[in-house]
Design an enzyme around this catalytic site. Structure first.
Site, PDB file in Angstrom:
ATOM      1  N   ASP A 139       9.137  -9.960  -4.405  1.00 52.11           N
ATOM      2  CA  ASP A 139       9.046 -10.864  -3.215  1.00 52.11           C
ATOM      3  C   ASP A 139       9.978 -12.046  -3.603  1.00 52.11           C
ATOM      4  OD1 ASP A 139       9.042 -11.514  -0.614  1.00 52.11           O
ATOM      5  OD2 ASP A 139       7.176 -12.453  -0.769  1.00 52.11           O
TER       6      ASP A 139
ATOM      7  N   GLU B  45      12.787  -6.239  -4.516  1.00 52.49           N
ATOM      8  CA  GLU B  45      12.867  -7.283  -3.801  1.00 52.49           C
ATOM      9  C   GLU B  45      13.278  -8.453  -4.131  1.00 52.49           C
ATOM     10  OE1 GLU B  45      10.839  -8.421   0.508  1.00 52.49           O
ATOM     11  OE2 GLU B  45       9.628  -7.419  -0.702  1.00 52.49           O
TER      12      GLU B  45
ATOM     13  N   TYR C  28      13.476   0.753  -3.579  1.00 53.26           N
ATOM     14  CA  TYR C  28      12.872  -0.099  -2.494  1.00 53.26           C
ATOM     15  C   TYR C  28      12.944   0.519  -1.347  1.00 53.26           C
ATOM     16  CZ  TYR C  28      11.686  -4.207   0.174  1.00 53.26           C
ATOM     17  OH  TYR C  28      11.100  -5.133   1.128  1.00 53.26           O
TER      18      TYR C  28
ATOM     19  N   ASP D 127       8.480   0.350  -4.897  1.00 51.99           N
ATOM     20  CA  ASP D 127       7.691   0.171  -3.505  1.00 51.99           C
ATOM     21  C   ASP D 127       8.158   1.005  -2.569  1.00 51.99           C
ATOM     22  OD1 ASP D 127       6.637  -0.609  -1.075  1.00 51.99           O
ATOM     23  OD2 ASP D 127       7.463  -2.635  -1.129  1.00 51.99           O
TER      24      ASP D 127
ATOM     25  N   ASN E 190       6.689   1.816   0.144  1.00 53.23           N
ATOM     26  CA  ASN E 190       6.277   1.671   1.635  1.00 53.23           C
ATOM     27  C   ASN E 190       5.529   2.758   2.366  1.00 53.23           C
ATOM     28  OD1 ASN E 190       6.764  -1.153   2.505  1.00 53.23           O
ATOM     29  ND2 ASN E 190       8.783  -0.881   2.140  1.00 53.23           N
TER      30      ASN E 190
ATOM     31  N   ASP F 211       2.789   1.118  -3.930  1.00 56.84           N
ATOM     32  CA  ASP F 211       3.604   1.125  -5.286  1.00 56.84           C
ATOM     33  C   ASP F 211       3.241   2.184  -5.911  1.00 56.84           C
ATOM     34  OD1 ASP F 211       4.937  -1.610  -4.873  1.00 56.84           O
ATOM     35  OD2 ASP F 211       2.899  -1.849  -4.050  1.00 56.84           O
TER      36      ASP F 211
ATOM     37  N   ASP G  49       0.027 -10.246  -1.715  1.00 53.75           N
ATOM     38  CA  ASP G  49       1.166  -9.298  -1.682  1.00 53.75           C
ATOM     39  C   ASP G  49       1.244  -8.314  -2.501  1.00 53.75           C
ATOM     40  OD1 ASP G  49       3.793  -9.169   0.176  1.00 53.75           O
ATOM     41  OD2 ASP G  49       4.776  -9.411  -2.141  1.00 53.75           O
ATOM     42  N   HIS G  50       2.290  -7.794  -3.166  1.00 56.95           N
ATOM     43  CA  HIS G  50       2.264  -6.592  -4.106  1.00 56.95           C
ATOM     44  C   HIS G  50       1.880  -7.021  -5.417  1.00 56.95           C
ATOM     45  CE1 HIS G  50       4.646  -3.667  -1.742  1.00 56.95           C
ATOM     46  NE2 HIS G  50       5.017  -4.564  -0.984  1.00 56.95           N
TER      47      HIS G  50
END
Length: 274
Positions: free
Chosen positions: A9, A44, A127, A166, A168, A239, A264-265
């Site tokens: 991120d 990201e 991603y 990721d 998603n 992930d 977050d991740h």
């Protein structure tokens, strides 16, 4: 072989930011560097184009003895959006490719895939596009999933593949804390989950579920805007490290790397005997 993957991120914020969260991100980067992974995949990155001198200096200090390659979003896609990067030990000399998969919209220009080809295997990261608020991008996301599955199927016919990123999507109810409340949320729609099932059926193994088929409460993402999400472990497993079925028996470890209070991740780590 040890491999780590992380949706960071914003690489710029991680390397040059002064906020509390930037500090937390750098601490995780230091933890990853201390683990000495053979390969470190980053998603990201949000770089506008190329790493700046500040970025390069920071990476050299954090990861001495590593080479790195990157891919940034480019027009007509949005600038400073998505993006991926690999760091790998300089004793390796993989062939680097930046695949396009005939994806919908501008997805092929958003810097979402990098692949490293080694003599006996591939390592590739992704991603995956988010279906977005109100699922506005779900149809395009489904198109992406189809094209990406076809790309990976071609790779694994040539040699074994290790895939991270990721994705998603939380694949099964066990992969998020509140499945019943999120049935129609981006990342947990029937369509996204079915596409992930199709990917696994195309010849790939979810490394974490291979080792821990029934383990609950293990997630890799907690909502950044919800202060209590990490405290309450109200998370999602978005992930993954996937591997070609024919090397699944070589998996030694697959885990989420602890990031403390940072939301977050979180990074995911794979150890495999190749």
């Amino acid at each position: 072989m040890k491999l780590i993957s992380w949706n960071i991120d914003s690489l710029n914020a991680a390397l040059t930011g002064t906020s509390k969260r930037a500090g937390e991100t750098r601490e995780t980067l230091k933890k990853i560097a201390a683990a000495q992974p053979d390969v470190f995949a980053i998603q990201e990155t949000k770089l506008r184009k190329d790493p700046t001198k500040k970025h390069r200096d920071a990476l050299a200090k954090l990861f001495p003895g590593y080479n790195y390659v990157w891919r940034s979003s480019e027009e007509p896609a949005r600038k400073s959006y998505a993006g991926t990067m690999y760091l790998y030990k300089d004793s390796y000399h993989p062939k680097v490719t930046y695949p396009t998969i005939d994806a919908p919209s501008t997805m092929d220009r958003e810097g979402r895939i990098i692949t490293l080809e080694f003599p006996d295997f591939y390592v590739t990261e992704v991603y995956t596009p988010n279906s977005g608020s109100g699922l506005k991008r779900l149809t395009d996301r489904q198109g992406w999933d189809t094209q990406y599955r076809q790309y990976l199927s071609k790779l694994t016919k040539d040699k074994p593949v290790m895939i991270s990123g990721d994705f998603n999507v939380a694949h099964e109810p066990i992969d998020l804390a509140h499945p019943s409340n999120n049935h129609h949320s981006a990342g947990y729609t029937d369509e996204e989950r079915e596409d992930f099932t199709k990917l696994l059926k195309a010849g790939f193994t979810d490394s974490f579920r291979k080792l821990y088929p029934d383990k609950t409460g293990v997630y890799s993402w907690w909502a950044q805007r919800v202060i209590t999400s990490k405290q309450n472990n109200s998370g999602w497993r978005l992930d993954y490290w996937l591997v070609s079925d024919r090397i699944a028996d070589k998996i030694q470890q697959s885990k989420v790397v602890d990031t403390g209070k940072r939301r977050d991740h979180a990074p995911v780590e794979l150890v495999i005997d190749l």
